[in-house]
Design a protein around this motif. Structure first.
Motif, PDB file in Angstrom:
ATOM      1  N   THR A  63      11.351  -3.689  12.891  1.00  0.00           N
ATOM      2  CA  THR A  63      11.596  -2.371  13.471  1.00  0.00           C
ATOM      3  C   THR A  63      11.479  -2.535  14.972  1.00  0.00           C
ATOM      4  O   THR A  63      10.849  -3.469  15.448  1.00  0.00           O
ATOM      5  CB  THR A  63      10.570  -1.319  12.990  1.00  0.00           C
ATOM      6  OG1 THR A  63       9.273  -1.753  13.370  1.00  0.00           O
ATOM      7  CG2 THR A  63      10.630  -1.107  11.498  1.00  0.00           C
ATOM      8  N   PRO A  64      12.069  -1.634  15.723  1.00  0.00           N
ATOM      9  CA  PRO A  64      11.907  -1.729  17.176  1.00  0.00           C
ATOM     10  C   PRO A  64      10.435  -1.669  17.553  1.00  0.00           C
ATOM     11  O   PRO A  64       9.641  -1.003  16.891  1.00  0.00           O
ATOM     12  CB  PRO A  64      12.654  -0.488  17.688  1.00  0.00           C
ATOM     13  CG  PRO A  64      13.580  -0.090  16.588  1.00  0.00           C
ATOM     14  CD  PRO A  64      12.905  -0.526  15.317  1.00  0.00           C
ATOM     15  N   SER A  65      10.069  -2.411  18.593  1.00  0.00           N
ATOM     16  CA  SER A  65       8.691  -2.418  19.051  1.00  0.00           C
ATOM     17  C   SER A  65       8.246  -0.979  19.329  1.00  0.00           C
ATOM     18  O   SER A  65       8.949  -0.221  19.967  1.00  0.00           O
ATOM     19  CB  SER A  65       8.588  -3.252  20.322  1.00  0.00           C
ATOM     20  OG  SER A  65       7.253  -3.491  20.631  1.00  0.00           O
ATOM     21  N   GLY A  66       7.090  -0.624  18.835  1.00  0.00           N
ATOM     22  CA  GLY A  66       6.571   0.720  19.027  1.00  0.00           C
ATOM     23  C   GLY A  66       6.733   1.603  17.811  1.00  0.00           C
ATOM     24  O   GLY A  66       6.211   2.702  17.783  1.00  0.00           O
TER      25      GLY A  66
ATOM     26  N   LEU B 297       3.549  -4.259  18.600  1.00  0.00           N
ATOM     27  CA  LEU B 297       3.736  -2.802  18.552  1.00  0.00           C
ATOM     28  C   LEU B 297       2.988  -2.146  19.703  1.00  0.00           C
ATOM     29  O   LEU B 297       1.952  -2.633  20.147  1.00  0.00           O
ATOM     30  CB  LEU B 297       3.247  -2.252  17.214  1.00  0.00           C
ATOM     31  CG  LEU B 297       3.983  -2.754  15.979  1.00  0.00           C
ATOM     32  CD1 LEU B 297       3.338  -2.222  14.711  1.00  0.00           C
ATOM     33  CD2 LEU B 297       5.446  -2.367  16.031  1.00  0.00           C
ATOM     34  N   LEU B 298       3.499  -1.032  20.168  1.00  0.00           N
ATOM     35  CA  LEU B 298       2.925  -0.322  21.304  1.00  0.00           C
ATOM     36  C   LEU B 298       2.352   1.019  20.875  1.00  0.00           C
ATOM     37  O   LEU B 298       2.717   1.546  19.835  1.00  0.00           O
ATOM     38  CB  LEU B 298       4.001  -0.099  22.366  1.00  0.00           C
ATOM     39  CG  LEU B 298       4.727  -1.357  22.862  1.00  0.00           C
ATOM     40  CD1 LEU B 298       5.887  -0.964  23.765  1.00  0.00           C
ATOM     41  CD2 LEU B 298       3.768  -2.281  23.566  1.00  0.00           C
ATOM     42  N   GLY B 299       1.478   1.577  21.689  1.00  0.00           N
ATOM     43  CA  GLY B 299       0.940   2.915  21.449  1.00  0.00           C
ATOM     44  C   GLY B 299       0.116   2.991  20.176  1.00  0.00           C
ATOM     45  O   GLY B 299      -0.552   2.032  19.789  1.00  0.00           O
TER      46      GLY B 299
ATOM     47  N   ALA C 118      -1.873  -1.318  13.868  1.00  0.00           N
ATOM     48  CA  ALA C 118      -1.617  -2.708  13.489  1.00  0.00           C
ATOM     49  C   ALA C 118      -2.760  -3.618  13.944  1.00  0.00           C
ATOM     50  O   ALA C 118      -3.243  -4.451  13.160  1.00  0.00           O
ATOM     51  CB  ALA C 118      -0.291  -3.170  14.083  1.00  0.00           C
ATOM     52  N   ASP C 119      -3.220  -3.464  15.181  1.00  0.00           N
ATOM     53  CA  ASP C 119      -4.309  -4.295  15.699  1.00  0.00           C
ATOM     54  C   ASP C 119      -5.598  -4.074  14.923  1.00  0.00           C
ATOM     55  O   ASP C 119      -6.325  -5.023  14.625  1.00  0.00           O
ATOM     56  CB  ASP C 119      -4.556  -4.006  17.178  1.00  0.00           C
ATOM     57  CG  ASP C 119      -3.437  -4.495  18.083  1.00  0.00           C
ATOM     58  OD1 ASP C 119      -2.590  -5.304  17.615  1.00  0.00           O
ATOM     59  OD2 ASP C 119      -3.392  -4.059  19.252  1.00  0.00           O
TER      60      ASP C 119
END
Length: 83
Positions: A7-10, A37-39, A45-46
Motif C-alpha cells: 500500500t502507499p506509505s502512510g 508507514l507514516l503517522g 505498525a511500530d
C-alpha cells in the motif's frame, strides 16, 4: 514472514495487519509490519513490531513504575537522613 501486499506509505493495510497478528498468534515471531508507514499507521505498525520483538512480554504498567519509583524514593530519602 514477509507479506507482498503493498500500500502507499502512510496507509495501514488491514489485511496485512491481520496476517501479521494471525501469524503472531500461531507462534510465528518473524512476521512484521512494514517499517516505512507514516503517522498513526506507522505508530501502529511500530508498536506491533516492538511487541513481537519482545516476544509478547508486556512492559510493566505505569502504576507499577510509579509504585517502584515511590518506594525507591522513600528508601533513598530515608537512607540519606542522619540517624
Amino acid at each position: 514472514m514477509a507479506t507482498s501486499q503493498q500500500t502507499p506509505s502512510g496507509e495501514l493495510n488491514l489485511k496485512q495487519l491481520l496476517t501479521v497478528l494471525d501469524a503472531y498468534r500461531k507462534g510465528d515471531f518473524s512476521a512484521r509490519m512494514p517499517g516505512d508507514l507514516l503517522g498513526l499507521p506507522g505508530k501502529v505498525a511500530d508498536t506491533l513490531n516492538d511487541i513481537i520483538d519482545r516476544g509478547g512480554k508486556p512492559l510493566p504498567s505505569s502504576s507499577a513504575w510509579l509504585s517502584l519509583s515511590a518506594s525507591r524514593a522513600s528508601w533513598t530519602s530515608a537512607s540519606s537522613c542522619p540517624a
